[in-house]
Design an enzyme around this catalytic site. Structure first.
Site, PDB file in Angstrom:
ATOM      1  N   HIS A   1      -3.403   7.242   2.986  1.00 57.43           N
ATOM      2  CA  HIS A   1      -3.827   5.937   2.470  1.00 57.43           C
ATOM      3  C   HIS A   1      -5.186   5.591   3.063  1.00 57.43           C
ATOM      4  CE1 HIS A   1      -4.062   1.797   1.483  1.00 57.43           C
ATOM      5  NE2 HIS A   1      -3.639   1.337   2.642  1.00 57.43           N
TER       6      HIS A   1
ATOM      7  N   CYS B   1       0.814  -1.227   0.000  1.00 63.08           N
ATOM      8  CA  CYS B   1       0.000   0.000   0.000  1.00 63.08           C
ATOM      9  C   CYS B   1       0.845   1.274   0.000  1.00 63.08           C
ATOM     10  CB  CYS B   1      -0.925   0.019   1.208  1.00 63.08           C
ATOM     11  SG  CYS B   1      -1.944  -1.456   1.320  1.00 63.08           S
TER      12      CYS B   1
ATOM     13  N   ASN C   1     -10.100  -0.267   0.436  1.00 59.91           N
ATOM     14  CA  ASN C   1      -8.636  -0.174   0.393  1.00 59.91           C
ATOM     15  C   ASN C   1      -8.153  -0.708  -0.962  1.00 59.91           C
ATOM     16  OD1 ASN C   1      -5.892  -0.546   0.662  1.00 59.91           O
ATOM     17  ND2 ASN C   1      -6.001  -1.499   2.693  1.00 59.91           N
TER      18      ASN C   1
HETATM   19  O1  UT7 Z   1      -3.426  -1.382   3.807  1.00 57.37           O
HETATM   20  C1  UT7 Z   1      -3.149  -1.995   5.044  1.00 57.37           C
HETATM   21  C2  UT7 Z   1      -4.095  -3.056   5.284  1.00 57.37           C
HETATM   22  N1  UT7 Z   1      -4.819  -3.267   6.436  1.00 57.37           N
HETATM   23  C3  UT7 Z   1      -5.311  -2.446   7.351  1.00 57.37           C
HETATM   24  O2  UT7 Z   1      -5.082  -1.275   7.410  1.00 57.37           O
HETATM   25  C4  UT7 Z   1      -6.226  -3.068   8.340  1.00 57.37           C
HETATM   26  C5  UT7 Z   1      -5.992  -2.603   9.751  1.00 57.37           C
HETATM   27  N2  UT7 Z   1      -7.003  -3.195  10.662  1.00 57.37           N
HETATM   28  C6  UT7 Z   1      -8.289  -2.819  10.630  1.00 57.37           C
HETATM   29  O3  UT7 Z   1      -8.673  -1.928   9.869  1.00 57.37           O
HETATM   30  C7  UT7 Z   1      -9.226  -3.475  11.620  1.00 57.37           C
HETATM   31  O4  UT7 Z   1      -8.476  -4.259  12.505  1.00 57.37           O
HETATM   32  C8  UT7 Z   1     -10.298  -4.357  10.926  1.00 57.37           C
HETATM   33  C9  UT7 Z   1     -11.298  -3.473  10.183  1.00 57.37           C
HETATM   34  C10 UT7 Z   1      -9.667  -5.319   9.962  1.00 57.37           C
HETATM   35  C11 UT7 Z   1     -11.083  -5.144  11.970  1.00 57.37           C
HETATM   36  O5  UT7 Z   1     -11.673  -4.265  12.919  1.00 57.37           O
HETATM   37  P1  UT7 Z   1     -11.490  -4.531  14.471  1.00 57.37           P
HETATM   38  O6  UT7 Z   1     -12.274  -3.511  15.173  1.00 57.37           O
HETATM   39  O7  UT7 Z   1     -10.014  -4.602  14.759  1.00 57.37           O
HETATM   40  O8  UT7 Z   1     -12.206  -5.936  14.651  1.00 57.37           O
HETATM   41  P2  UT7 Z   1     -11.605  -7.337  15.134  1.00 57.37           P
HETATM   42  O9  UT7 Z   1     -10.738  -7.940  14.108  1.00 57.37           O
HETATM   43  O10 UT7 Z   1     -11.050  -7.167  16.522  1.00 57.37           O
HETATM   44  O11 UT7 Z   1     -12.944  -8.184  15.230  1.00 57.37           O
HETATM   45  C12 UT7 Z   1     -13.992  -7.849  16.149  1.00 57.37           C
HETATM   46  C13 UT7 Z   1     -15.160  -8.794  15.911  1.00 57.37           C
HETATM   47  C14 UT7 Z   1     -14.749 -10.265  15.871  1.00 57.37           C
HETATM   48  O12 UT7 Z   1     -15.797 -11.013  16.459  1.00 57.37           O
HETATM   49  P3  UT7 Z   1     -15.691 -11.541  17.972  1.00 57.37           P
HETATM   50  O13 UT7 Z   1     -14.453 -12.405  18.002  1.00 57.37           O
HETATM   51  O14 UT7 Z   1     -15.543 -10.308  18.797  1.00 57.37           O
HETATM   52  O15 UT7 Z   1     -16.969 -12.264  18.161  1.00 57.37           O
HETATM   53  C15 UT7 Z   1     -14.698 -10.570  14.398  1.00 57.37           C
HETATM   54  O16 UT7 Z   1     -14.917 -11.932  14.109  1.00 57.37           O
HETATM   55  O17 UT7 Z   1     -15.762  -8.517  14.651  1.00 57.37           O
HETATM   56  C16 UT7 Z   1     -15.857  -9.744  13.885  1.00 57.37           C
HETATM   57  N3  UT7 Z   1     -15.729  -9.414  12.475  1.00 57.37           N
HETATM   58  C17 UT7 Z   1     -16.802  -9.127  11.697  1.00 57.37           C
HETATM   59  N4  UT7 Z   1     -18.120  -9.088  11.948  1.00 57.37           N
HETATM   60  C18 UT7 Z   1     -18.939  -8.760  10.935  1.00 57.37           C
HETATM   61  C19 UT7 Z   1     -14.601  -9.323  11.721  1.00 57.37           C
HETATM   62  N5  UT7 Z   1     -14.911  -9.006  10.464  1.00 57.37           N
HETATM   63  C20 UT7 Z   1     -16.276  -8.875  10.412  1.00 57.37           C
HETATM   64  C21 UT7 Z   1     -17.184  -8.552   9.391  1.00 57.37           C
HETATM   65  N6  UT7 Z   1     -18.500  -8.501   9.698  1.00 57.37           N
HETATM   66  N7  UT7 Z   1     -16.771  -8.272   8.129  1.00 57.37           N
END
Ligand code: UT7
Length: 322
Positions: free
Chosen positions: A249, A112, A279
């Site tokens: 970004h 990225c 993204n």
């Molecule tokens: O270009 C560089 C690339 N990447 C990034 O910049 C990504 C950086 N990270 C992020 O943007 C965030 O960490 C995410 C958007 C990927 C995830 O958000 P988060 O607030 O960190 O969520 P999490 O991974 O801690 O997940 C929280 C909950 C989980 O459920 P439980 O375990 O709490 O029951 C996940 O399974 O949200 C669940 N979850 C979803 N639920 C509905 C994860 N993805 C989804 C989804 N829909 N798409």
């Protein structure tokens, strides 16, 4: 002393749109979750187009906005993690498709942050006196690497391309570009290339998908984005108040929001279009800069910083007088 400037910008996204609701057919998710956690509402996706096609359309638009003859371009750099072929690169095929003979053209991969790396390279190559006009492109078809069964990643990415022509200038407009890397030995964000599984039967392993430890990448991003902006300000004796805009970004609205708060920069100064594209990796920064220009958010004379982070792990930023 040779100075450089942004002469023109362009961008292109494929027609097909996937909304958050559309994703419910593949994974258990909701518009509410995706929008509130990321700021994404929809993303564009290729059907038959290639990364080259996206790069080509964005380039035509950038060349037109620069108002130069395409044959005066003597350098093409394409930043991508989704080259159509291992080789030839997108840059060489783009050179042929644009009909520009015999110039220097190559791809780079810094995920990225790739476009900022390309900007740094092209800027230094122009400032060396060896090149006159560079076409730099960030182009991605990330949906080809998406695991549509993984809700942690498939809701995040989209396809598109952004391009920029940079040229020599009487004034110091591309003022400073910095980049950095920290090898991702913990594999926070990766996609493995296929390898030869069994030489005896000449079988190649299937194409891998994107893997990501989201919360850890989030922590890295919210540390490195403000640091990169601060480093640029400090190196150039400029305060955050002197900036008209920041074009970051577009990975997650919460990352942009937290970075702005840490830098004490008002969200009004931050350009965002993540809601429409998700993204798009190396394409994210040049698409955002082009839209900022075309919507008159970014005007000639404005001072702005563009900043990116991503797989690698990599980061980069540029201080530019547009
Ligand atoms: O270009 C560089 C690339 N990447 C990034 O910049 C990504 C950086 N990270 C992020 O943007 C965030 O960490 C995410 C958007 C990927 C995830 O958000 P988060 O607030 O960190 O969520 P999490 O991974 O801690 O997940 C929280 C909950 C989980 O459920 P439980 O375990 O709490 O029951 C996940 O399974 O949200 C669940 N979850 C979803 N639920 C509905 C994860 N993805 C989804 C989804 N829909 N798409």
């Amino acid at each position: 002393m040779i100075f450089t400037k942004i002469a023109g910008t362009g961008s292109y996204v494929p027609n097909k749109v996937l909304t958050n609701d559309d994703l419910k057919q593949f994974v258990e998710t909701s518009d509410e979750w995706i929008d509130s956690r990321t700021g994404i509402k929809e993303r564009h996706m290729v059907v038959n187009e290639t990364t080259l096609d996206l790069a080509y359309n964005a380039s035509l638009s950038a060349i037109e906005s620069a108002g130069i003859e395409k044959n005066s371009i003597d350098l093409i750099i394409v930043a991508t993690v989704t080259s159509d072929y291992a080789f030839p690169g997108v840059a060489q095929l783009l050179q042929a498709k644009l009909g520009i003979e015999g110039i220097t053209a190559f791809d780079i991969n810094a995920a990225c942050s790739g476009f900022v790396y390309a900007l740094q390279l092209a800027d230094k190559m122009l400032k060396s006196g060896a090149f006159q006009n560079a076409l730099i492109v960030g182009a991605e078809t990330l949906t080809r690497l998406t695991d549509w069964r993984d809700r942690n990643t498939c809701v995040l990415f989209g396809d598109g391309a952004g391009a920029m022509v940079i040229s020599k200038s009487d004034e110091n407009q591309i003022m400073d570009v910095i980049t950095g890397a920290q090898g991702d030995v913990d594999m926070l964000l990766y996609c493995k290339n296929p390898d030869l599984k069994d030489p005896e039967i000449n079988a190649i392993s299937p194409q891998d998908h994107i893997h990501m430890k989201g919360p850890e990448v989030f922590k890295f991003a919210t540390r490195i984005m403000p640091k990169t902006v601060s480093d640029l300000l400090q190196r150039n004796n400029i305060s955050a108040d002197d900036l008209d805009h920041v074009v970051a970004h577009q990975a997650n609205m919460r990352i942009i929001d937290k970075s702005a708060r840490d830098l004490n920069i008002s969200m009004d100064k931050m350009f965002t279009n993540i809601d429409k594209y998700g993204n798009t990796s190396a394409a994210s920064v040049p698409i955002a800069i082009d839209e900022a220009v075309r919507t008159n958010f970014l005007k000639r004379g404005d001072l702005f910083i563009t900043v990116a982070f991503g797989g690698g792990l990599t980061w980069g930023g540029a201080l530019i007088r547009y």
